[in-house]
Structures are given as structure tokens and as C-alpha cells.
Design a protein around this motif. Structure first.
Motif, short mmCIF file in Angstrom:
data_model
loop_
_atom_site.label_atom_id
_atom_site.label_comp_id
_atom_site.label_asym_id
_atom_site.label_seq_id
_atom_site.Cartn_x
_atom_site.Cartn_y
_atom_site.Cartn_z
N GLY A 1 7.05 -71.44 71.67
CA GLY A 1 6.05 -72.07 72.53
C GLY A 1 5.22 -73.13 71.85
N SER A 2 5.47 -73.40 70.58
CA SER A 2 4.69 -74.38 69.84
C SER A 2 5.36 -75.75 69.89
CB SER A 2 4.52 -73.94 68.38
OG SER A 2 3.90 -74.96 67.62
N LYS B 1 10.44 -72.72 74.43
CA LYS B 1 9.36 -73.67 74.72
C LYS B 1 8.19 -73.03 75.46
CE LYS B 1 12.63 -77.55 75.07
NZ LYS B 1 13.87 -76.77 74.98
N ARG B 2 8.40 -71.87 76.00
CA ARG B 2 7.35 -71.20 76.77
C ARG B 2 6.54 -70.28 75.86
NH1 ARG B 2 8.84 -69.00 82.58
NH2 ARG B 2 9.02 -71.28 82.79
N LYS B 3 5.24 -70.41 75.90
CA LYS B 3 4.37 -69.62 75.03
C LYS B 3 4.43 -68.13 75.39
CE LYS B 3 1.02 -73.26 73.95
NZ LYS B 3 -0.40 -73.65 73.97
N LYS C 1 3.19 -64.49 76.41
CA LYS C 1 2.16 -64.09 77.37
C LYS C 1 1.60 -62.72 77.01
CE LYS C 1 4.93 -64.28 80.84
NZ LYS C 1 5.48 -64.21 82.23
N LYS D 1 2.57 -58.72 73.59
CA LYS D 1 2.92 -60.12 73.86
C LYS D 1 4.39 -60.17 74.27
CE LYS D 1 -0.48 -62.44 70.96
NZ LYS D 1 -0.72 -63.46 69.89
#
Length: 379
Positions: free
Chosen positions: A184-185, A291-293, A295, A309
């Protein structure tokens, strides 16, 4: 302005060189017969022209024609998935345990087995692998780091319903691993080590439908590394991972077998032995959205709600309506999945020869992401 142009030229040159290396790789490479235990993982050094196969109790080094260059033998545990670090060393998962897997290995090795249980990352200086049958303990080419977090979950007892059962999160050890940027970064320069749990595939327990992935920064692991001593397993390693992630995939047998970071998509590919819970889709392949951080979420463990997480699966592939889980049915990859760039992968086809010995041929595939044919064989 000149510096910018020079930088662009260097980047273009690197891309062209990488594409050329990928194009020149053979469509398939054969491992040769390697004893009674099957292949677990494979990595390819495209620059130097070497292939490394993990065959559970040994690491095999060949050239791109499949000619044997050297091997590391003498493991009485389970050497699993492999990946390259930026320094050129190979990292592999290494287990010593007395469950069904450990007993199967012990039987195959004629009763040999470590006295204790422990989960490690094996770090190979592959430049020193220069001949067959180099001993894993006696040659100066291998260091190990203990993973306390995984061992704690493996040895824990937890409440599931009205019962107390072993193994928190159904942890059976470790297997799949990969180096990848922070999930996600947007800053993709630094890579971290991601290590996936093995997950017991019991159909009666309800706490085994997430994959568990630990994230480590290995830049300070010099203070932990120890030689391998299978008669006296050490406990030198980080107290905790940087992060502990959960991914809802449904039931699998022994979790993520091969975890692979694909730079061309920025995603993590996870190949598994599919599960057997009939209420779930039981896919063979999942793709984690890089690509998704992560949650923040809640999940049930040991009779209580805990904060965790979670990572997201890619919104692609076959979607199971009831669970919402997405993935693919694909028969290969759990014994070797190696991204090459440009959407190409080497994928292991393992088989047992007529004489009982195990072997693997890695074949070049192109990733399509198609629901029915996610990989297409390159011919």
C-alpha cells in the motif's frame, strides 16, 4: 536537465536489459531426479544464469540448461519456499516439527529428525555453492534466524467454541515467503521480507480461513544470524515482526505454499493446496493487492475479538458469491512460482518418476488474469 536525461537513459537501458534477459530465458528447465521428497520452491538468477530448487531436504543449484552445479544437503527438517534478497542471498523457510509433515519427512529420511521444534529463515550465500552435496551444517554457506512469533502461535492452545485446541490461527509453521515493498506504500524502494504461515486445513475448526503473513525488516538481522545446528536448535531472532497481516481466503491445506512478488503488477501471488470445506470456493491461487493499504479490522481468536490488520485480495478472478472471496483454479504453482518480469513466470510442474524419485520441470507462463486461464503456457 542533463542529470534528468541521464537518469531517463539509465532507466530505459535497465528496462531494455531486463526485457532481453527475460526473452532469452528457456521455455522450460528440468531439475533432474532429486530423491524422495518433492520440490517446494524455485528462484532464478537471470543475471548470472542459475536456478535454485528447494527439494525439502536439499537446495539444488543448476544452470539454465538444467546442469547440476551444486547442492546443499543434510537438512532433517522442511526447507520450503525461496526468494532472493537485494544482497544476492537466498532466503528460505525452514521448519523442524513433529506433526504429520515432520513425521513424513522423518520416515523418508530413515528416522533422522531434529530433537526440538523450531521455525527459521535459512539464509544461503549461494556464491559458495560450488559442488554437489555440500553439508548444510559443516560448510560455511548458511545462517539461520529464529521466528519466535510463528513458534508462539504454533505452540499456543486456543478456545474454538466449547473446545480448547492446539495452534493459534491454526498455525502449522511457515512456508511461503517473498521480498516486496511495503504493501500500500507509494515508496517502493525498500523491500521487506514477508513470511506466510502454514495453516492446518481442518474442516471442523472455524479459525483457519485467513492466511497469516508476517512482515520483517531484515536490514538488522546481522545481530541474529547463527550457523545451523540441528542437534541444538537456537532461538536467536526478532522478538516480534514489524507487522502481522491477515488475508481472508477461506480454507487451505497448509496455507500459502508459494508467495511471490511480481514487480510488473505490484501484487503478491499466493499459491496454495486448495481446501476442502464445501461451503467455500477452495481456489488454488490468490492475488493480494499490493497497492491497497492494510485495513484495521476485528476477528475472533481464542474466544474473543482481537484487532488485526487485513490485506485485500485483487478484485479480479472468479468471485464466490456467498463468501465474496476471489481467486483462481489453477493446478500448478504450489511447488514453485517465480516472477520473471514483463508478466512472465516460471511455474513448477512436479512429478514422481517411475523409480519413486521426485523431479520438477519449470515452465514459462504469461500472466493473463483471465477467470478461466490465469496463466498461459509460453511455447
Amino acid at each position: 536537465m542533463k542529470k534528468i536525461i541521464l537518469s531517463l537513459l539509465l532507466i530505459a537501458s535497465f528496462i531494455q536489459r531486463s526485457q532481453s534477459q527475460t526473452t532469452n530465458l528457456p521455455d522450460s528447465i528440468y531439475s533432474g531426479k532429486q530423491g524422495g521428497l518433492h520440490v517446494q520452491g524455485v528462484v532464478v538468477d537471470q543475471i548470472k544464469g542459475y536456478v535454485y530448487f528447494s527439494f525439502t531436504d536439499r537446495l539444488i543449484k543448476t544452470d539454465l540448461s538444467g546442469k547440476l552445479i551444486g547442492s546443499v544437503t543434510g537438512f532433517v527438517g522442511h526447507l520450503g519456499d525461496l526468494d532472493f534478497a537485494d544482497d544476492g542471498k537466498i532466503y528460505g523457510s525452514l521448519e523442524y516439527k513433529n506433526d504429520a509433515i515432520g513425521k513424513g519427512i522423518k520416515k523418508e529420511l530413515g528416522g533422522q529428525m531434529a530433537n526440538e521444534e523450531g521455525f527459521y529463515i535459512a539464509i544461503f550465500d549461494v556464491s559458495r555453492i560450488v559442488r554437489p552435496n555440500m553439508n548444510a551444517e559443516k560448510e560455511d554457506l548458511l545462517r539461520t534466524v529464529y521466528l519466535k512469533e510463528a513458534m508462539n502461535d504454533y505452540t499456543a492452545k486456543v478456545k474454538v467454541g466449547d473446545q480448547e485446541i492446539p495452534h493459534r490461527f491454526a498455525c502449522s509453521g511457515i512456508d511461503g515467503l517473498a521480498f516486496a515493498p511495503a504493501i500500500g506504500s507509494t515508496k517502493a524502494a525498500k523491500k521487506f521480507l514477508y513470511v506466510a504461515y502454514g495453516i492446518y486445513g481442518d474442516t471442523v475448526r472455524t479459525d483457519n480461513e485467513h492466511q497469516v503473513i508476517l512482515q520483517y525488516d531484515v536490514s538488522d538481522w546481522g545481530k541474529y544470524v547463527q550457523p545451523l545446528s540441528q542437534e541444538n536448535l537456537h532461538h536467536s531472532g526478532p522478538e516480534k515482526p514489524l507487522e502481522k497481516y491477515f488475508v481472508k481466503t477461506g480454507n487451505t491445506r497448509y496455507g500459502i505454499q508459494n508467495l511471490a512478488y511480481d514487480p510488473s503488477t505490484g501484487n503478491l501471488f499466493a499459491a496454495v493446496y486448495h481446501g476442502t470445506k464445501t461451503q467455500l470456493p477452495n481456489y488454488d491461487l490468490f492475488v493480494i493487492n499490493g497497492k491497497r493499504k492494510p485495513k484495521d479490522d476485528l476477528m475472533s481468536s481464542d474466544g474473543q475479538e482481537i484487532k488485526v490488520k487485513t490485506l485485500s485480495l485483487l478484485e479480479a478472478g472468479v468471485k464466490d458469491v456467498k463468501s465474496g472471496i476471489r481467486g483462481w483454479f489453477f493446478p500448478w504453482g504450489a511447488t514453485g512460482l517465480c516472477p520473471l518480469g514483463d508478466g512472465l513466470f516460471y511455474i513448477s510442474h512436479q512429478e514422481k518418476a517411475k523409480d519413486g524419485q521426485q523431479q520438477s520441470t519449470i515452465h514459462k507462463y504469461k500472466w493473463t488474469g483471465d477467470n478461466q486461464n490465469p496463466f498461459v503456457l509460453v511455447k
